[in-house]
Design an enzyme around this catalytic site. Sequence first.
Site, PDB file in Angstrom:
ATOM      1  N   SER A 299      -1.905   5.282  -9.120  1.00 21.23           N
ATOM      2  CA  SER A 299      -1.684   6.361 -10.088  1.00 21.23           C
ATOM      3  C   SER A 299      -3.007   7.044 -10.375  1.00 21.23           C
ATOM      4  O   SER A 299      -4.070   6.511 -10.075  1.00 21.23           O
ATOM      5  CB  SER A 299      -1.136   5.793 -11.399  1.00 21.23           C
ATOM      6  OG  SER A 299      -2.181   5.194 -12.134  1.00 21.23           O
ATOM      7  N   ASP A 300      -2.948   8.205 -11.002  1.00 21.58           N
ATOM      8  CA  ASP A 300      -4.173   8.804 -11.529  1.00 21.58           C
ATOM      9  C   ASP A 300      -4.557   8.024 -12.805  1.00 21.58           C
ATOM     10  O   ASP A 300      -3.844   7.124 -13.231  1.00 21.58           O
ATOM     11  CB  ASP A 300      -3.960  10.311 -11.790  1.00 21.58           C
ATOM     12  CG  ASP A 300      -5.265  11.085 -11.656  1.00 21.58           C
ATOM     13  OD1 ASP A 300      -6.330  10.523 -11.928  1.00 21.58           O
ATOM     14  OD2 ASP A 300      -5.218  12.274 -11.285  1.00 21.58           O
ATOM     15  N   CYS A 301      -5.682   8.410 -13.426  1.00 20.83           N
ATOM     16  CA  CYS A 301      -6.277   7.574 -14.475  1.00 20.83           C
ATOM     17  C   CYS A 301      -6.008   8.118 -15.887  1.00 20.83           C
ATOM     18  O   CYS A 301      -6.661   9.059 -16.257  1.00 20.83           O
ATOM     19  CB  CYS A 301      -7.778   7.510 -14.288  1.00 20.83           C
ATOM     20  SG  CYS A 301      -8.288   7.134 -12.604  1.00 20.83           S
TER      21      CYS A 301
END
Length: 770
Positions: A299-301
């Site tokens: 996933s992105d952060c």
Amino acid sequence: MAIFQTIPHPHLILTILFICLSFTITVSTYYTPRYACDTIRNPSLKKYPFCNTKLGIKTRVNDLVKRLTLQEKAGSIVSVADGIPRLGIPSYGWWSEALHGVSDTGPATWFNKSVIPGATSFPQVILTAASFNESLFYTIGKVVSTEARAMYNTGVAGLTFWSPNVNIFRDPRWGRGQETPGEDPVLTSRYGSTYVRGLQERDDGDKERLKVGACCKHYTAYDLDNWTSVDRFHFDAFVTKQDLEDTYNPPFKSCVLDGNVASVMCSYNQVNGVPTCADKVLLEDTVRGEWKLNGYISSDCDSLQVMFKHQRWAKTPEEVTADALNAGLDLNCGDSLKKFTALAVKKGLVKQSVVDRAVTNSFTTLMRLGFFDGHPSKQLYGKLGKKDVCSRAHQDLAREAARQGIVLLKNNDKALPLRKRMIKSLAVIGPNANATRAMIGNYAGVPCKYTSPLHGLSEYVKTVYEEGCNVKCNSTARFQAAKVAAAKADAVVLVMGTDLSIEAEALDRTKIVLPGQQNLLVCEIANAAKGPVILVIMSGGGMDVEFAKCDPKISSILWVGLPGQEGGGALADIIFGRYNPSGRLPMTWYPRSYVDLVPMTNTKMRPDPKTGQPGQTYRFYKGQTVYPFGFGLSYSSYVYTLIKAPKLISIPLNQAHTCGSTTCNAIDANDVCTDLHFDVDIKVTNAGKIAGSHTVLLFSSPPMIYNTPLKELVDFKKVWLEPLKGVVVKFRVDVGKRLSVVDEDGNRKIALGRYVLQVGDIKHYLSLKV
Ligand SMILES: *[C@@H]1O[C@H](CO)[C@@H](O)[C@H](O)[C@H]1NC(C)=O
Ligand SMILES: *[C@@H]1O[C@H](CO)[C@@H](O)[C@H](O)[C@H]1NC(C)=O
Ligand SMILES: *[C@@H]1O[C@H](CO)[C@@H](O)[C@H](O)[C@H]1NC(C)=O
Ligand SMILES: *[C@@H]1O[C@H](CO)[C@@H](O)[C@H](O)[C@H]1NC(C)=O
Ligand SMILES: *[C@@H]1O[C@H](CO)[C@@H](O)[C@H](O)[C@H]1NC(C)=O
């Protein structure tokens, strides 16, 4: 980590916090790489099959996963993975970045004056893409992974790098457009898969193992950060099946299929009402099912926290966690999976087997990287160290890359190249004339050094420097001094443009003209100057520079993108003719009125007569441009002759085809034999007196059904040509892959009828029949 309790603000801020909070606590020594299975110091680990390098990777990973408790599994699939001391596994930081050089934007990689102070900072990707040179993309990837391995061995980097960014640069305002290879799906696909191969491929040809792990991001339709009142955490991109298949997804597909990338990252935004990290069709069905990713989906952060807090996707964080895992997510930048996976399993929201899939995919990647093979010194890249970072050859390649990308946009009366002996003094003016940090842009690290434009030009001739104004250019107070300098000098180089205060992550533009009073400074200097005026635009996105294009007092215009640590040297090499410019714009430069006409939130590529939308990127946009996609001049001129191209292609069909009669205007691409192709040979001749490189761009305009693109890049090749020499450039065009179009339902079709192939001014008509 506590920071993920707060809104995930720009990565740069996160990073600083992250390093302070986590690494001073968890990292004990800076000089040792992190690795598992240290059977020398801990012989009892020899008994574990997962430490046995003689066994296959799959067997070893299965052995490891079956030994883990649920919480150990959950703690392994987050960006700062827990150590598992009872099994000799140290904590591991998954998040490193290497977009255009090893970067410290990810917290698992850092620079330190006494260990490794900096790494080679190549041009920002948008400029490297402008070189249209695949072997350059590959070579940069190789050099970056060599520096990355060297840093890993020294204990200051991870092995998994969340680069490249292969989103389509759909809108000129996007602050992260600079990170991408531009607006074209074919160029972006080639750049992405080739750079990934450069990063990942090992010199011993072992395909099962990786030099470093790359990651193609941000999947998908992510191209808006923060525009007026809309931001990426809340943005829901409305994307048609057609646009998804022929614009947004091809680079990701190519990363997986052609680049064999080890990871794909899902984005923050939603697509058609579903967060991408919770979309089973996008992740499990497409990336893993259809494309067969050998690796992990991250996933992105922290997208999961964004889903919970900003998008209110589910009532509890464990429901969000379950949705993401069930959709196919394997690893989470942030700590949501560590915190909520066990609870989600306990509540019956997610099965143990799904968690096992996530851990298996993640550990398989680390296993392929040699993380479980004991001390790296015995491994293929174990001898790399400090001497391999910022070597002379690597820094020279950074300069070469910038030279290959820089685009000559205007050159009246052959004002360029300047002749050194005619220039007794050169005025170097403008907010980016002495740029350093501005040259390396987003997701940079600490460069080995900087060669600013002023520095680069001063190595050729005597210079006088005046800033004129800063990048925001909100004051004219220093214009007068700059005019005086221009009036005295034999020639003027004006270096204008943007920096991270104008175009950046979390910062989109609202205007596509030079900031503040920069235009005025350019005009006043042009009026005051006695010699030729060279305007240099340093920017990630395109600019409306129509005023300079038609001003006869401005003899030349160059675009240098964000040219990297050696950018000023490369610019000087071009201005003084040591290198003949060969870059071509990888994106359309629109007139300023475009931003009033098209809302950035409009993700539809095709023009819409009902709303007056003009279409986006050169493939669909019908309006005026300042400079079109693919534009770029040279100090030479190149002449094309068509040597060979078919006029008619008859398509033999499989039995199962659906099209028998003459009424049919397209057939399913799957019904076409996979190896159907034809050749287009073009002779290109350097008609000028200066040797140079030249990229031949082959476009095709398909028949007008399904609102197909006006024209599309089919292929490109870059060649080197001595003066008055010619060479035949051969393109082999795969009909199913390169001439297919996409219907409204997202199906690939071969349109029957007339295609127009285009190379420069040459148009060639080609009919496709069954
Ligand atoms: C750099 O690394 C050395 C060696 O581990 C350490 O002693 C020093 O404190 C570090 N410096 C900084 C500024 O982090
Ligand atoms: C150019 O920038 C460098 C680095 O910021 C600085 O040291 C130098 O003094 C500047 N040159 C001039 C002439 O201002
Ligand atoms: C101009 O911009 C600078 C830097 O952004 C800022 O410090 C200054 O206050 C601004 N000046 C005016 C007149 O707006
Ligand atoms: C958007 O940009 C503004 C400044 O232009 C900033 O204050 C705000 O925090 C940004 N929002 C996000 C979500 O990045
Ligand atoms: C493409 O880049 C490679 C690597 O830098 C270089 O050796 C080659 O000359 C370039 N090709 C052309 C045609 O310029």
